[in-house]
Design an enzyme around this catalytic site. Structure first.
Site, PDB file in Angstrom:
ATOM      1  N   SER A 195       1.627  -9.817  -0.501  1.00  0.00           N
ATOM      2  CA  SER A 195       1.375  -8.408  -0.702  1.00  0.00           C
ATOM      3  C   SER A 195       1.435  -7.751   0.751  1.00  0.00           C
ATOM      4  CB  SER A 195      -0.098  -8.118  -1.221  1.00  0.00           C
ATOM      5  OG  SER A 195      -0.870  -9.002  -0.370  1.00  0.00           O
ATOM      6  N   GLU A 252     -10.049   5.465   3.170  1.00  0.00           N
ATOM      7  CA  GLU A 252     -10.911   4.290   3.843  1.00  0.00           C
ATOM      8  C   GLU A 252      -9.729   3.084   3.961  1.00  0.00           C
ATOM      9  OE1 GLU A 252      -9.582   2.753   0.138  1.00  0.00           O
ATOM     10  OE2 GLU A 252     -10.216   4.510   0.537  1.00  0.00           O
ATOM     11  N   LYS A 281       0.909  -1.177  -0.023  1.00  0.00           N
ATOM     12  CA  LYS A 281       0.034   0.033   0.066  1.00  0.00           C
ATOM     13  C   LYS A 281       0.869   1.428   0.050  1.00  0.00           C
ATOM     14  CE  LYS A 281      -4.235  -1.854  -0.062  1.00  0.00           C
ATOM     15  NZ  LYS A 281      -5.124  -1.586  -0.953  1.00  0.00           N
TER      16      LYS A 281
END
Length: 391
Positions: A376, A109, A87
């Protein structure tokens, strides 16, 4: 591929938002297209990705996982990035855009909390006010990440409407943005939402696949047979897949959350159980009832517990270039514990879905295949969830 002028990937995508946001989306697109051509922006992005986030991430040969499934398996270690997930690639890129647009406040969010943490991190680094919307259910099961966001100076806003998960957090973030659009930039966390977000987030994440290509050639002297990644909104998957789309011999597998089983209705598998609809500003495959009302979803993984998927994923699903499947909660937790016990790696539950697919389908993949799985994120945030699940 890039979307057309209306932000469409074929029949998917677009800008299905209130008129209030149209100028903000146009401003963002204009800023992005200008910045990506500027050497100064590219240099600044590269600097923070390498010196702050920790790129490039390793491509690690998972020996014991390889032995279990009789294939050569590499893990792309996005879990080793600062904040513990892919991210940060996107939040660094978007905070640089926000600064150039003169925005003084950031909203976001989050589901599993990794995007929230990454957003709070870059806001702390640049001294910008940050507010994160998170569903009450996700706050309960991802309490560690909630505390991390607060430590980083963010205000975490508890969303108690609807299913109290990612969908509802995104609803509230969009409402906030409509109200405060002049001063606020919304750092959307995945390849969904209205144009130009799917394109921008994908482009900031495609560094994953660019690195993977170089690394696999150095280690194996050839392209992989399979790339496998979990798909919630879908940013880590497109980040890995994008640079390989033209390599037809490389099979691309996106893994959704099968939850308690597709037949139970308690899952988040949009391609197995969904239809085409509009959610959060874009047209894509969504889980909805016959009247178009968004259905409740379920996954042991908060980051995959979402009723929609990025529009570019829907485009490649219908084109047949990316194949999508689902694994259950049980299979994901089993893969989680296997990687812990056999590789000394605690993966995010999201990533464990991709590992589970490789284990489950090891015989269907052929013989002695070369596989890259996108790890990830790391699983510190999920330890309590798994503990509760297996106890």
């Amino acid at each position: 591929m890039n979307p057309d002028k209306k932000g469409m990937f074929g029949k998917f995508g677009g800008k299905f938002v209130p008129e209030t946001l149209m100028n903000a989306l146009s401003e963002l697109e204009k800023c992005y297209k200008k910045c990506v051509k500027e050497k100064s922006f590219k240099n600044e992005l590269t600097y923070y990705l390498s010196e702050y986030a920790g790129r490039p991430t390793p491509l690690y040969y998972a020996k014991r996982l390889s032995e279990k499934i009789n294939h050569r398996v590499y893990l792309k270690r996005e879990d080793l990035l600062h904040t513990g997930a892919h991210k940060i690639n996107n939040t660094i890129g978007q905070i640089l855009l926000a600064r150039r647009m003169g925005k003084r406040r950031i909203i976001a969010e989050t589901g599993a909390g990794q995007h929230g943490v990454a957003t709070a991190t870059v806001c702390a680094m640049f001294g910008i006010k940050c507010e994160i919307y998170m569903g009450e259910e996700d706050i309960r099961r991802q309490n560690l990440n909630v505390f991390r966001m607060k430590l980083l100076g963010a205000n975490v806003i508890n969303v108690t409407s609807g299913s109290r998960t990612l969908k509802d957090a995104m609803n509230e973030a969009i409402r906030d943005w409509v109200t405060n659009v002049r001063s606020t930039h919304y750092i959307l966390g995945s390849v969904g939402g209205p144009h130009p977000y799917p394109m921008i987030v994908r482009d900031f994440q495609k560094i994953i696949g660019l690195e993977t290509r170089r690394q696999i050639f150095k280690k194996e002297g050839r392209l992989p047979d399979y790339l496998i990644a979990c798909v919630g909104g879908g940013s880590n998957a497109l980040g890995l897949f994008y640079d390989f789309l033209r390599d037809k011999k490389v099979k691309l597998i996106g893994v959704e959350a099968g939850g308690l089983g597709i037949e139970t209705g308690k899952h988040a598998a949009r391609f197995k159980g969904g239809t085409v609809g509009v959610l959060h500003g874009s047209k894509s495959y969504v889980l909805q009832d016959k009247d178009g009302q968004i259905s409740a979803t379920h996954s042991v993984s908060a980051g995959l517990d979402y009723a929609g998927v990025g529009p570019e994923h829907s485009y490649f699903f219908e084109k047949g270039r990316i194949r999508y499947d689902a694994v259950s909660d049980d299979e994901a937790v089993s893969a989680f514990t296997f990687l812990c016990e056999n590789e000394g790696i605690i993966p995010a539950l999201e990533s464990a879905h991709a590992v589970a697919y490789a284990i489950k389908n090891r015989r269907k993949l052929g013989r002695n295949r070369l596989i890259v799985i996108n790890l990830s994120g790391r699983g510190d945030k999920d330890v309590q969830v798994v503990s509760d699940y297996i106890s």
